[in-house]
Scaffold this active site. Structure first.
Site, short mmCIF file in Angstrom:
data_model
loop_
_atom_site.label_atom_id
_atom_site.label_comp_id
_atom_site.label_asym_id
_atom_site.label_seq_id
_atom_site.Cartn_x
_atom_site.Cartn_y
_atom_site.Cartn_z
CB ALA A 85 -0.91 0.00 1.22
CE1 TYR A 149 6.40 6.70 -3.09
CE2 TYR A 149 8.58 6.84 -4.09
CZ TYR A 149 7.42 6.14 -3.84
OH TYR A 149 7.28 4.85 -4.33
#
Ligand code: NDP
Length: 238
Positions: A85, A149
């Site tokens: 995920a 990220y």
């Protein structure tokens, strides 16, 4: 009884390919994503029986706890956990809002920490239990425009190594796969011209390329705390 594998983020992309491969290996799957219909559709396409689909946002502690309780009640103890995920928002740090940083860290890093914690007791009761987290080459090498990220993915690497040490004596293995550019919804905006020329093997990866590496780590009884890069050689050029 066949092994139970939980794939968080299993409805699409890399997670979906991992679910397919594990089902072909005879595992029962619990496919988790926020969108339950997408998880159901993914489950319906799997080889074999006794797979389940669950809706859960991995960044929410209570939802994760309840989801893993349901999985155990419905399907028994967990052998494999794969954390795919993840979300991505490309932006220079100067243009990244705090809520975007929080969303990235919560889904990509905290999410894996919460699912691992929720699964561990159940995994203690199965032989050959293993976890694979999906990091990224940018977590290893860094990338302009992906500060938040890559921070989430570097954090995941540290978490993986630490958890591997913590649970090795209980015979649970924890490893990380670090993909390069893989053709999924996440990279749908990228054209070959944007990236393929910088990849030594000359092409984007397919989700199945990553799934093979995940399967290898899940089934390798003497490997823990490792990072396996699956990037067509991209990091050699970074
Ligand atoms: P996709 O966008 O194709 O799939 C992401 C999956 O994660 C979906 O199943 C999505 O389902 C699920 N998901 C996202 N957020 C949450 C959440 N909060 N709770 C539960 N499930 C969630 O991505 P990829 O398959 O490309 O990526 C998989 C992993 O691989 C990610 O961690 C990504 O960072 C990493 N990665 C990908 C690369 C690539 O080039 N594609 C490169 C390097 C790493 P839903 O939206 O229904 O929740």
């Amino acid at each position: 009884m066949s092994r139970l594998a939980v794939v968080c983020g299993g409805s699409r992309g890399i997670g979906r390919a991992v679910s397919h491969l594990l089902a072909q290996r005879g595992c029962r799957l619990a496919v988790v994503s926020r969108n339950k219909d997408a998880a159901r559709t993914a489950v319906a396409s799997l080889h074999g029986e006794d797979h389940i689909a669950l809706s859960c946002d991995v960044s929410k502690e209570e939802e994760v706890q309840k989801t893993f309780e349901t999985i155990q009640k419905t399907s028994g103890n967990i052998s494999y956990l794969v954390n795919t995920a993840g979300i991505n928002r490309d932006a220079l740090l100067l243009r990244t809002k705090q809520e975007e940083m929080v969303a990235l860290l919560h889904t990509n890093l905290l999410g894996a920490m919460l699912t691992c914690r929720a699964a561990l007791r159940s995994m203690l009761r199965t032989e050959g239990a293993a976890i694979v987290n999906i990091g990224s080459v940018v977590g290893l090498k860094g990338n302009a425009g992906q500060c938040a990220y890559s921070a989430s993915k570097s954090g995941l690497e540290g978490f993986t190594r630490s958890l591997a040490k913590e649970v090795a004596s209980r015979h649970i293995r924890v490893n990380l796969v670090a993909p390069g550019f893989i053709r999924t919804d996440m990279t749908a905006g990228m054209k070959d011209a944007d990236g393929a020329s910088s990849i030594p093997l000359g092409r984007f990866g397919e989700p199945e390329d990553v799934a093979q590496a995940v399967l290898f780590l899940l089934e390798s009884p003497y490997i823990t705390g490792q990072v396996l890069v699956v990037d067509g050689g991209l990091q050699l050029a970074m």
